[in-house]
Design a protein around this motif. Structure first.
Motif, PDB file in Angstrom:
ATOM      1  N   LEU A 804      21.139  20.957  37.836  1.00 22.61           N
ATOM      2  CA  LEU A 804      21.317  21.364  39.227  1.00 22.61           C
ATOM      3  C   LEU A 804      21.606  22.773  39.388  1.00 22.61           C
ATOM      4  CD1 LEU A 804      23.296  18.433  40.902  1.00 22.61           C
ATOM      5  CD2 LEU A 804      20.849  18.778  40.867  1.00 22.61           C
ATOM      6  N   PHE A 805      20.998  23.514  40.395  1.00 27.76           N
ATOM      7  CA  PHE A 805      21.198  25.051  40.783  1.00 27.76           C
ATOM      8  C   PHE A 805      21.844  25.014  42.093  1.00 27.76           C
ATOM      9  CE2 PHE A 805      20.174  29.197  42.131  1.00 27.76           C
ATOM     10  CZ  PHE A 805      20.804  29.959  41.214  1.00 27.76           C
ATOM     11  N   ALA A 806      22.709  25.687  42.504  1.00 24.45           N
ATOM     12  CA  ALA A 806      23.246  25.718  43.766  1.00 24.45           C
ATOM     13  C   ALA A 806      23.464  27.271  44.339  1.00 24.45           C
ATOM     14  CB  ALA A 806      24.543  25.172  43.760  1.00 24.45           C
ATOM     15  N   ILE A 807      23.210  27.580  45.377  1.00 24.20           N
ATOM     16  CA  ILE A 807      23.437  28.935  45.870  1.00 24.20           C
ATOM     17  C   ILE A 807      25.265  29.088  45.897  1.00 24.20           C
ATOM     18  CG2 ILE A 807      23.615  28.316  48.231  1.00 24.20           C
ATOM     19  CD1 ILE A 807      22.463  30.842  49.081  1.00 24.20           C
ATOM     20  N   MET A 808      25.563  30.192  45.588  1.00 26.54           N
ATOM     21  CA  MET A 808      26.979  30.594  45.474  1.00 26.54           C
ATOM     22  C   MET A 808      27.418  31.332  46.840  1.00 26.54           C
ATOM     23  SD  MET A 808      26.505  33.874  42.749  1.00 26.54           S
ATOM     24  CE  MET A 808      27.985  34.021  42.645  1.00 26.54           C
ATOM     25  N   TYR A 809      28.481  31.082  47.074  1.00 24.00           N
ATOM     26  CA  TYR A 809      29.386  31.820  48.129  1.00 24.00           C
ATOM     27  C   TYR A 809      28.813  31.633  49.678  1.00 24.00           C
ATOM     28  CZ  TYR A 809      30.461  35.028  44.071  1.00 24.00           C
ATOM     29  OH  TYR A 809      31.008  35.386  42.761  1.00 24.00           O
ATOM     30  N   HIS A 810      28.112  30.600  49.991  1.00 24.76           N
ATOM     31  CA  HIS A 810      27.949  30.186  51.274  1.00 24.76           C
ATOM     32  C   HIS A 810      28.796  29.950  51.868  1.00 24.76           C
ATOM     33  CE1 HIS A 810      25.660  28.545  54.891  1.00 24.76           C
ATOM     34  NE2 HIS A 810      24.548  28.995  54.007  1.00 24.76           N
ATOM     35  N   TRP A 811      28.845  30.605  53.319  1.00 23.20           N
ATOM     36  CA  TRP A 811      30.102  30.561  53.999  1.00 23.20           C
ATOM     37  C   TRP A 811      30.343  28.957  54.535  1.00 23.20           C
ATOM     38  CZ3 TRP A 811      25.541  32.704  55.085  1.00 23.20           C
ATOM     39  CH2 TRP A 811      24.682  31.994  55.989  1.00 23.20           C
ATOM     40  N   LEU A 812      29.393  28.049  54.367  1.00 20.75           N
ATOM     41  CA  LEU A 812      29.741  26.617  54.702  1.00 20.75           C
ATOM     42  C   LEU A 812      29.871  25.671  53.584  1.00 20.75           C
ATOM     43  CD1 LEU A 812      27.158  25.851  57.722  1.00 20.75           C
ATOM     44  CD2 LEU A 812      29.648  26.615  57.909  1.00 20.75           C
ATOM     45  N   GLY A 813      30.120  26.286  52.593  1.00 25.71           N
ATOM     46  CA  GLY A 813      30.207  25.695  51.235  1.00 25.71           C
ATOM     47  C   GLY A 813      30.197  26.315  49.752  1.00 25.71           C
ATOM     48  N   THR A 814      31.259  26.621  49.173  1.00 27.36           N
ATOM     49  CA  THR A 814      30.905  27.772  48.021  1.00 27.36           C
ATOM     50  C   THR A 814      30.726  26.765  46.555  1.00 27.36           C
ATOM     51  OG1 THR A 814      31.864  29.427  46.595  1.00 27.36           O
ATOM     52  CG2 THR A 814      33.449  28.020  47.985  1.00 27.36           C
ATOM     53  N   ALA A 815      29.685  27.194  46.004  1.00 27.70           N
ATOM     54  CA  ALA A 815      29.472  26.256  44.634  1.00 27.70           C
ATOM     55  C   ALA A 815      30.896  26.690  43.716  1.00 27.70           C
ATOM     56  CB  ALA A 815      28.234  26.802  43.863  1.00 27.70           C
ATOM     57  N   ASN A 816      31.435  27.643  43.817  1.00 28.52           N
ATOM     58  CA  ASN A 816      32.580  27.761  43.068  1.00 28.52           C
ATOM     59  C   ASN A 816      33.756  26.904  43.232  1.00 28.52           C
ATOM     60  OD1 ASN A 816      31.141  30.165  42.545  1.00 28.52           O
ATOM     61  ND2 ASN A 816      32.792  31.502  42.648  1.00 28.52           N
ATOM     62  N   SER A 817      33.660  26.027  44.255  1.00 31.52           N
ATOM     63  CA  SER A 817      34.629  24.869  44.245  1.00 31.52           C
ATOM     64  C   SER A 817      34.452  24.083  42.910  1.00 31.52           C
ATOM     65  CB  SER A 817      34.392  24.002  45.559  1.00 31.52           C
ATOM     66  OG  SER A 817      34.900  24.633  46.636  1.00 31.52           O
ATOM     67  N   LEU A 818      33.150  24.185  42.417  1.00 27.21           N
ATOM     68  CA  LEU A 818      32.957  23.151  41.223  1.00 27.21           C
ATOM     69  C   LEU A 818      32.885  23.943  39.797  1.00 27.21           C
ATOM     70  CD1 LEU A 818      29.996  21.711  43.354  1.00 27.21           C
ATOM     71  CD2 LEU A 818      31.555  20.144  42.445  1.00 27.21           C
ATOM     72  N   THR A 819      33.079  25.049  40.132  1.00 24.53           N
ATOM     73  CA  THR A 819      33.049  25.561  38.585  1.00 24.53           C
ATOM     74  C   THR A 819      34.448  25.741  37.666  1.00 24.53           C
ATOM     75  OG1 THR A 819      34.019  27.748  39.630  1.00 24.53           O
ATOM     76  CG2 THR A 819      31.699  27.348  39.329  1.00 24.53           C
ATOM     77  N   SER A 820      34.311  25.563  36.600  1.00 24.55           N
ATOM     78  CA  SER A 820      35.627  25.261  35.595  1.00 24.55           C
ATOM     79  C   SER A 820      36.420  26.518  35.566  1.00 24.55           C
ATOM     80  CB  SER A 820      35.149  25.035  34.226  1.00 24.55           C
ATOM     81  OG  SER A 820      35.025  26.202  33.526  1.00 24.55           O
ATOM     82  N   PRO A 821      37.833  26.307  35.279  1.00 26.53           N
ATOM     83  CA  PRO A 821      38.635  27.507  34.988  1.00 26.53           C
ATOM     84  C   PRO A 821      38.635  28.333  33.969  1.00 26.53           C
ATOM     85  CG  PRO A 821      39.969  25.393  34.653  1.00 26.53           C
ATOM     86  CD  PRO A 821      38.488  25.118  35.070  1.00 26.53           C
ATOM     87  N   TYR A 822      37.422  27.910  33.022  1.00 24.99           N
ATOM     88  CA  TYR A 822      37.398  28.509  31.775  1.00 24.99           C
ATOM     89  C   TYR A 822      37.174  30.015  31.618  1.00 24.99           C
ATOM     90  CZ  TYR A 822      35.404  30.045  27.326  1.00 24.99           C
ATOM     91  OH  TYR A 822      34.801  30.944  26.120  1.00 24.99           O
ATOM     92  N   THR A 823      37.927  30.781  30.939  1.00 30.60           N
ATOM     93  CA  THR A 823      37.461  32.391  30.683  1.00 30.60           C
ATOM     94  C   THR A 823      37.289  32.558  29.173  1.00 30.60           C
ATOM     95  OG1 THR A 823      39.786  32.963  30.729  1.00 30.60           O
ATOM     96  CG2 THR A 823      38.523  33.034  32.762  1.00 30.60           C
ATOM     97  N   ASP A 824      36.440  33.332  28.801  1.00 33.77           N
ATOM     98  CA  ASP A 824      36.529  33.768  27.601  1.00 33.77           C
ATOM     99  C   ASP A 824      37.646  34.613  26.865  1.00 33.77           C
ATOM    100  OD1 ASP A 824      35.862  34.616  25.062  1.00 33.77           O
ATOM    101  OD2 ASP A 824      33.796  35.580  25.488  1.00 33.77           O
TER     102      ASP A 824
END
Length: 862
Positions: A804-824
């Motif tokens: 699935l590919f979601a638009i990020m940062y939409h004001w009615l729901g941000t895809a970043n709610s589902l991203t992981s906390p991993y950092t390199d």
């Protein structure tokens, strides 16, 4: 039908309309624009000698070749003299970037973003706002500055700079250019010595391109012309048609169509073969860029790697180049460090393994067929007839930058470019496309490399003051459902303390007393004092205690540079900011001066002097201060062969007067002084003599880390167990849309944009949609262990089955709610582009949305 009011006509600017130069406030391309401003009640005529355009409108213009002037390029503003003025913002015909007056859908609506009390931009922030109980009250700047300075000073004195945290922008264009980035750095880094500072979409103060900078090769080493001269253009995780539209349409596309042959003759050798460029697109999705390139009739390869495997793909392609001896031995020996090459050869090329074994493993890991890996490497590096070197331009962007093992991924692509000599020659370059324009001028960051993770720091209960400047982490931070929850809890704890204190002892009588109460509160509650500085009252601002109103693009002079040419230009001020809003540099200067005075009164001259010199009166003062601070000892009177050793964004000697004189032509950084004439000259492309920005001038190599099936990203690897894959069967990625820019800070207020993308959406393959009973427009609930969200579904062949590919940062729901906390761990950069999710169908579509919104695939050109 239209869901918003359309204009019947737009007025022409009169002959005597005031005119200004500017550059689009949005993407990395930096299209030039001309601004015309004239009083209400006046208008130009249709005859060429009766309007400021100097064009004859008594008959239709030539289709696609006339001046673009649409309803979204006109607006009415009100200046502080109380009068209404018309504004027309049209593509500049003398711009070297949008050569034919091209514009994107973003740039074409610049005028609609101007402030007006009669349009949706009326919601701009006008005054400093202080939270009192559960409401925000307007206060004077003097009080806002006093409060911010005293809370900062109290935290600094009691706990040290590590209890001060910030998220700030790092860019130019609408983000503020050199003037504002220097203002933030001068205060936060020199004055406050803050190491817990993150960059808008990153959790730390990290470069997204250390993987190439550490090799001695800056990521912006090419020029727009190289896209017109290349034999092969590689777009790696860069959806140029949507996110750098004019760069693709005005520079890449003519080359794909064979229309730049005459230009090539000026740079190619007399007998060197030339023809239409080929294009390689490396992206899991069939993006609009892929299909637009195919529509030109050009040869196009599309490689679709599995998420998070790009560095292994780059290494495999490099192994092909090595195995087939497509590299240039002289270049490697003379211009690269062959000692470090041994490490690269062993770890990245895996030269001790058989070629067959490595390519077989690369195919298994990446999902890209071996034949395609070999073909792509050949297109990039094969010699042309007559033995001439291939001219290859390799551009990468967020699909690479927001990847697993981010450092290694950028390094692997940079090293593929060096191995194939794709740098320094006309028609070549290996670098990033860019997300936004640049304008970086900050004193040195006082923290370590890699930097600490600010997001996790404040979530964990650390930090007493959190200052969010020109960004919106409640939409843009990774794993931000948890981020919002934790920040909200801490700011609310302080708010409750202040409310109880007020009910018992009354409101403080001064800002000094309020600051003291705030400091008492953060100590007793482990609360967090949140200041948000922005042009709108963003999602992040809902939990703020203090909101500071900033001026935006067009409301203050600034200078910045684009990414595809490092072209430095001045953006004129052509309108007033709303109310008492001020440029960011001015806000930082006021707070810096107040801190200087407070520490002077305390007799702490050693601290007060860190804030000295911020008595700027104009943007030009800030630029001069930045030049003195950053480049006073820099010797820029060097020949072109030494330009690679200069700061790639260096502007020593540049003034506003100089930039006004050269106008849209600008000057390419790094700016140097001609050794013979003393005149300021630009740098067309970096490393033309192949001397890199290392101690010995040689490109340095790095052996990438071995593949581990994502095990080092534990937050993602937990989904890759058999149980995890069953519970969360879809890979989930996200990114931008051509219509929406960044966090949609403007677009959500523009009727046409909001109506086009009214809901957050997710792309789903036809196979998955059929299996789960989805149709375009249906609503889906998506969740994982990080968060959840609701998205409209677009059924499209863009995404492969199982992704699935979601638009990020939409004001009615941000895809970043589902991203992981991993950092390199090597860069503290996040992996936004890969996690796993489950999908559930809701009752059906929203009828009003279905009636007015197109759900046709954006990658279909018919």
């Amino acid at each position: 039908m239209s869901t918003y009011r359309r204009k019947e006509s737009v007025p022409l600017p009169p002959k005597d309309a005031a005119s200004y130069n500017t550059v689009c406030q949005y993407c990395n391309v930096g299209c030039g624009y001309k601004v015309y401003v004239w009083p209400d009640g006046a208008a130009g005529g249709a005859a060429a000698d009766a309007n400021a355009f100097g064009l004859d409108f008594t008959s239709p213009q030539v289709a696609l070749n006339g001046l673009a002037y649409t309803e979204s390029m006109h607006s009415v503003i009100r200046k502080r003299d109380g009068r209404d003025y018309h504004v027309a913002i049209v593509p500049a015909k003398d711009s070297p970037i949008n050569l034919l007056g091209n514009h994107s859908s973003r740039g074409g609506s610049n005028a609609t973003t101007t402030w007006s009390d009669s349009r949706s931009t009326r919601v701009r922030l006008h005054y400093p706002l202080l939270r009192v109980g559960d409401t925000f009250n307007a206060i004077p700047w003097a009080d806002a500055v006093e409060l911010q300075a005293r809370v900062i000073k109290g935290v600094l004195d009691r706990y040290g700079s590590d209890q001060l945290a910030a998220k700030i922008y790092d860019h130019g264009g609408g983000g503020g250019g050199y003037e504002n980035t220097y203002g933030t750095g001068r205060l936060l880094f020199t004055g406050l010595q803050m190491k817990y500072t993150g960059i808008h979409n990153r959790p730390g103060y990290s470069s997204e391109t250390w993987g190439t900078r550490d090799r001695g090769m800056h990521e912006l080493n090419y020029t727009a012309q190289d896209a017109r001269l290349a034999d092969t253009i590689v777009l790696w995780g860069a959806n140029s048609y949507e996110t750098a539209t004019v760069f693709f349409a005005a520079h890449m596309m003519p080359n794909l169509q064979g229309a730049t042959t005459e230009e090539k003759k000026k740079f190619y050798n007399a007998t060197e073969p030339m023809g239409p460029a080929r294009m390689i697109v490396i992206d899991p999705r069939i993006t609009a860029t892929v299909n637009a390139a195919r529509k030109t009739g050009a040869q196009v390869m599309h490689l679709r790697p599995n998420l998070g495997t790009d560095y292994m793909l780059a290494n495999a392609m490099a192994r092909v180049v090595w195995e087939k001896k497509l590299y240039d031995t002289t270049f490697l020996n003379q211009h690269t460090d062959m000692k470090s090459f041994a490490d690269y050869k062993a770890k990245s090329l895996q030269a001790d393994r058989s070629y067959e074994d490595m390519l077989a493993e690369a195919e298994r890991i990446t999902g890209v067929p071996r034949a395609d890996i070999e073909q792509a490497a050949t297109w990039i590096a094969e010699r042309k007839k007559g033995g001439f070197l291939q001219r290859t331009l390799i551009l990468y962007e967020k699909g690479v930058i927001w990847n697993y093992r981010q450092y290694d991924t950028v390094a692997a692509i940079a090293q593929l470019g060096a191995l194939t000599w794709s740098v320094g020659r006309p028609g070549t370059g290996t670098g990033r496309q860019g997300g936004h324009q640049e304008g970086y001028a900050r004193p040195g960051y006082p923290g370590p490399k890699p930097p600490p993770d600010v997001d996790k720091y404040v979530q964990s209960g650390q930090g007493k003051l959190f200052w969010v400047i020109g960004c919106n982490p409640y939409l843009a931070a990774q794993n931000n459902q948890l981020f919002r929850k934790r920040i909200g809890e801490r700011t609310a704890a302080l708010g409750r303390f202040l409310s109880v204190s007020a009910s018992q002892a009354g409101e403080p009588g001064s800002m000094a007393e309020l600051a003291a109460r705030i400091l008492d509160g953060v100590e007793k509650t482990n609360g967090l004092f949140l200041t948000v500085q922005d042009i709108y009252q963003t999602e992040t601002a809902r939990d703020a205690h203090l909101i500071l109103p900033a001026a935006q693009w067009g409301e203050a002079e600034l200078c910045s540079l684009n990414c595809n040419s490092r072209l430095l230009r001045l953006y004129d001020r052509f309108m007033d900011p709303p109310g008492d809003a001020r440029p960011d540099w001015d806000i930082h200067a006021m707070i810096g001066r107040r801190l200087e005075a407070l520490y002077t009164a305390d007799g702490k001259s050693d601290v007060s002097k860190r804030f000295a010199g911020m008595d700027w009166k104009s943007g030009e003062d800030v630029l001069a201060s930045a030049e003195k601070d950053l480049y006073a000892s820099a010797n820029t009177r060097v020949p072109a062969s030494e330009a690679g050793g200069l700061d790639p964004e260096g502007f020593k000697g540049v003034t506003y007067a100089f930039l006004r004189e050269i106008g849209q032509n600008g000057i390419q950084t790094p700016v140097r002084m001609d050794p013979k004439t003393g005149e300021l000259v630009g740098t067309e492309r970096l490393y033309p003599t192949f001397k890199f920005a290392t101690t010995d001038g040689k490109f340095g190599w790095y052996g990438t880390r071995p593949w581990d099936d994502h095990k080092s990203a534990a937050a993602v690897a937990k989904y890759l167990t058999p149980e995890g894959e069953q519970s969360y069967p879809f890979w989930f990625s996200m990114g931008r849309n051509q219509i929406i820019w960044q966090t949609a800070y403007h677009q959500r207020h523009l009727a046409e944009k909001a109506a086009t993308i009214p809901l957050p959406y997710v792309e789903m393959s036809p196979e998955d949609a059929s299996a789960m009973g989805f149709a375009s427009g249906d609503m889906a609930s998506i969740n994982n262990e990080e968060g959840n969200g609701v998205f409209a579904v677009y059924v499209t062949d863009s995404v492969p089955k199982g992704m699935l590919f979601a638009i990020m940062y939409h004001w009615l729901g941000t895809a970043n709610s589902l991203t992981s906390p991993y950092t390199d761990p090597m860069s503290t950069n996040p992996w936004y582009k890969g996690t796993r999710v489950a999908v559930h169908k809701l009752a059906g579509p929203l009828p009003s949305v279905i009636e007015t919104t197109s759900f046709l695939p954006v990658n279909d050109f018919g």
